[in-house]
Design an enzyme around this catalytic site. Sequence first.
Site, PDB file in Angstrom:
ATOM      1  N   GLY A  46       0.826  -1.199   0.000  1.00  0.00           N
ATOM      2  CA  GLY A  46       0.000   0.000   0.000  1.00  0.00           C
ATOM      3  C   GLY A  46       0.858   1.246   0.000  1.00  0.00           C
ATOM      4  O   GLY A  46       2.024   1.213   0.408  1.00  0.00           O
ATOM      5  N   GLN A  51       3.027  10.059   1.212  1.00  0.00           N
ATOM      6  CA  GLN A  51       4.341   9.400   1.193  1.00  0.00           C
ATOM      7  C   GLN A  51       5.165   9.784  -0.034  1.00  0.00           C
ATOM      8  O   GLN A  51       6.376   9.561  -0.054  1.00  0.00           O
ATOM      9  CB  GLN A  51       4.171   7.871   1.237  1.00  0.00           C
ATOM     10  CG  GLN A  51       3.577   7.378   2.550  1.00  0.00           C
ATOM     11  CD  GLN A  51       3.432   5.869   2.544  1.00  0.00           C
ATOM     12  OE1 GLN A  51       2.428   5.335   2.086  1.00  0.00           O
ATOM     13  NE2 GLN A  51       4.447   5.171   3.040  1.00  0.00           N
ATOM     14  N   CYS A  88       6.019  -0.156   7.107  1.00  0.00           N
ATOM     15  CA  CYS A  88       5.631   0.967   6.253  1.00  0.00           C
ATOM     16  C   CYS A  88       6.810   1.341   5.364  1.00  0.00           C
ATOM     17  O   CYS A  88       7.946   1.359   5.828  1.00  0.00           O
ATOM     18  CB  CYS A  88       5.251   2.148   7.145  1.00  0.00           C
ATOM     19  SG  CYS A  88       4.801   3.634   6.241  1.00  0.00           S
ATOM     20  N   LEU A  89       6.539   1.656   4.110  1.00  0.00           N
ATOM     21  CA  LEU A  89       7.616   2.029   3.179  1.00  0.00           C
ATOM     22  C   LEU A  89       8.319   3.315   3.615  1.00  0.00           C
ATOM     23  O   LEU A  89       9.459   3.552   3.229  1.00  0.00           O
ATOM     24  CB  LEU A  89       7.056   2.190   1.760  1.00  0.00           C
ATOM     25  CG  LEU A  89       6.541   0.902   1.101  1.00  0.00           C
ATOM     26  CD1 LEU A  89       5.930   1.216  -0.262  1.00  0.00           C
ATOM     27  CD2 LEU A  89       7.640  -0.145   0.979  1.00  0.00           C
ATOM     28  N   HIS A 130      -4.292   1.315   7.546  1.00  0.00           N
ATOM     29  CA  HIS A 130      -2.931   1.876   7.607  1.00  0.00           C
ATOM     30  C   HIS A 130      -2.809   3.078   6.656  1.00  0.00           C
ATOM     31  O   HIS A 130      -2.276   4.124   7.046  1.00  0.00           O
ATOM     32  CB  HIS A 130      -1.922   0.779   7.236  1.00  0.00           C
ATOM     33  CG  HIS A 130      -0.492   1.235   7.168  1.00  0.00           C
ATOM     34  ND1 HIS A 130       0.474   0.766   8.045  1.00  0.00           N
ATOM     35  CD2 HIS A 130       0.141   2.087   6.326  1.00  0.00           C
ATOM     36  CE1 HIS A 130       1.637   1.340   7.739  1.00  0.00           C
ATOM     37  NE2 HIS A 130       1.471   2.140   6.695  1.00  0.00           N
ATOM     38  N   GLU A 131      -3.311   2.928   5.445  1.00  0.00           N
ATOM     39  CA  GLU A 131      -3.169   4.008   4.451  1.00  0.00           C
ATOM     40  C   GLU A 131      -4.061   5.196   4.803  1.00  0.00           C
ATOM     41  O   GLU A 131      -3.658   6.347   4.610  1.00  0.00           O
ATOM     42  CB  GLU A 131      -3.478   3.501   3.036  1.00  0.00           C
ATOM     43  CG  GLU A 131      -2.598   2.346   2.556  1.00  0.00           C
ATOM     44  CD  GLU A 131      -1.105   2.546   2.769  1.00  0.00           C
ATOM     45  OE1 GLU A 131      -0.644   3.707   2.755  1.00  0.00           O
ATOM     46  OE2 GLU A 131      -0.395   1.546   2.962  1.00  0.00           O
ATOM     47  N   HIS A 134      -2.345   7.448   7.189  1.00  0.00           N
ATOM     48  CA  HIS A 134      -1.392   8.379   6.561  1.00  0.00           C
ATOM     49  C   HIS A 134      -2.071   9.687   6.168  1.00  0.00           C
ATOM     50  O   HIS A 134      -1.461  10.757   6.236  1.00  0.00           O
ATOM     51  CB  HIS A 134      -0.788   7.756   5.300  1.00  0.00           C
ATOM     52  CG  HIS A 134       0.391   6.867   5.554  1.00  0.00           C
ATOM     53  ND1 HIS A 134       1.529   7.305   6.179  1.00  0.00           N
ATOM     54  CD2 HIS A 134       0.607   5.553   5.257  1.00  0.00           C
ATOM     55  CE1 HIS A 134       2.406   6.307   6.249  1.00  0.00           C
ATOM     56  NE2 HIS A 134       1.872   5.223   5.705  1.00  0.00           N
TER      57      HIS A 134
HETATM   58 CO    CO Z   1       2.681   3.359   5.573  1.00  0.00          CO
END
Ligand code: CO
Length: 150
Positions: A46, A51, A88-89, A130-131, A134
């Site tokens: 995701g 991000q 998380c990226l 999660h997204e 953000h």
């Molecule tokens: Co993330």
Amino acid sequence: MAIRDIINDTDPQLRKKSREVTEYDVKLHKLLDDMYDTMEEADGVGLAAPQVGILRKVIVIDTGDVFIEAINPRICGVAGSQISVEGCLSVPSNNCEVSRPMHVMAEYFDRNGTKVFKELSGLDARAYCHEIDHLNGVLFYDREYKGLQD
Ligand code: CO
């Protein structure tokens, strides 16, 4: 299509709230295409627009089970819970357990501005929550599960 740079959690941008999308235009479609490429290149499940430095309510998810492009996403119902390790990226080399709903009823718009309702479970539900976090400036470790508290 292009790979964009993913910012990490030392960048204050990730703590800001994203704004609603109002135009379903070629610029949005380019952002979605780039986010998809960037997520795949980074081997993630995701990615949220903040991000890649864009404070707009746009997320992409590809768990292998479902592929979702969600604009102005909301959670309109939840059921059950699951506790699992999350990453998380934007937060390389840090993982922790997070409790999430097992099922969510997702409400969002697709890239053409059509409203979608979709029931998500397991990893799909986890990624969606999660997204959305953000988009509100929340990172997964803010929600670290530390077991049942007294
Ligand atoms: Co993330």
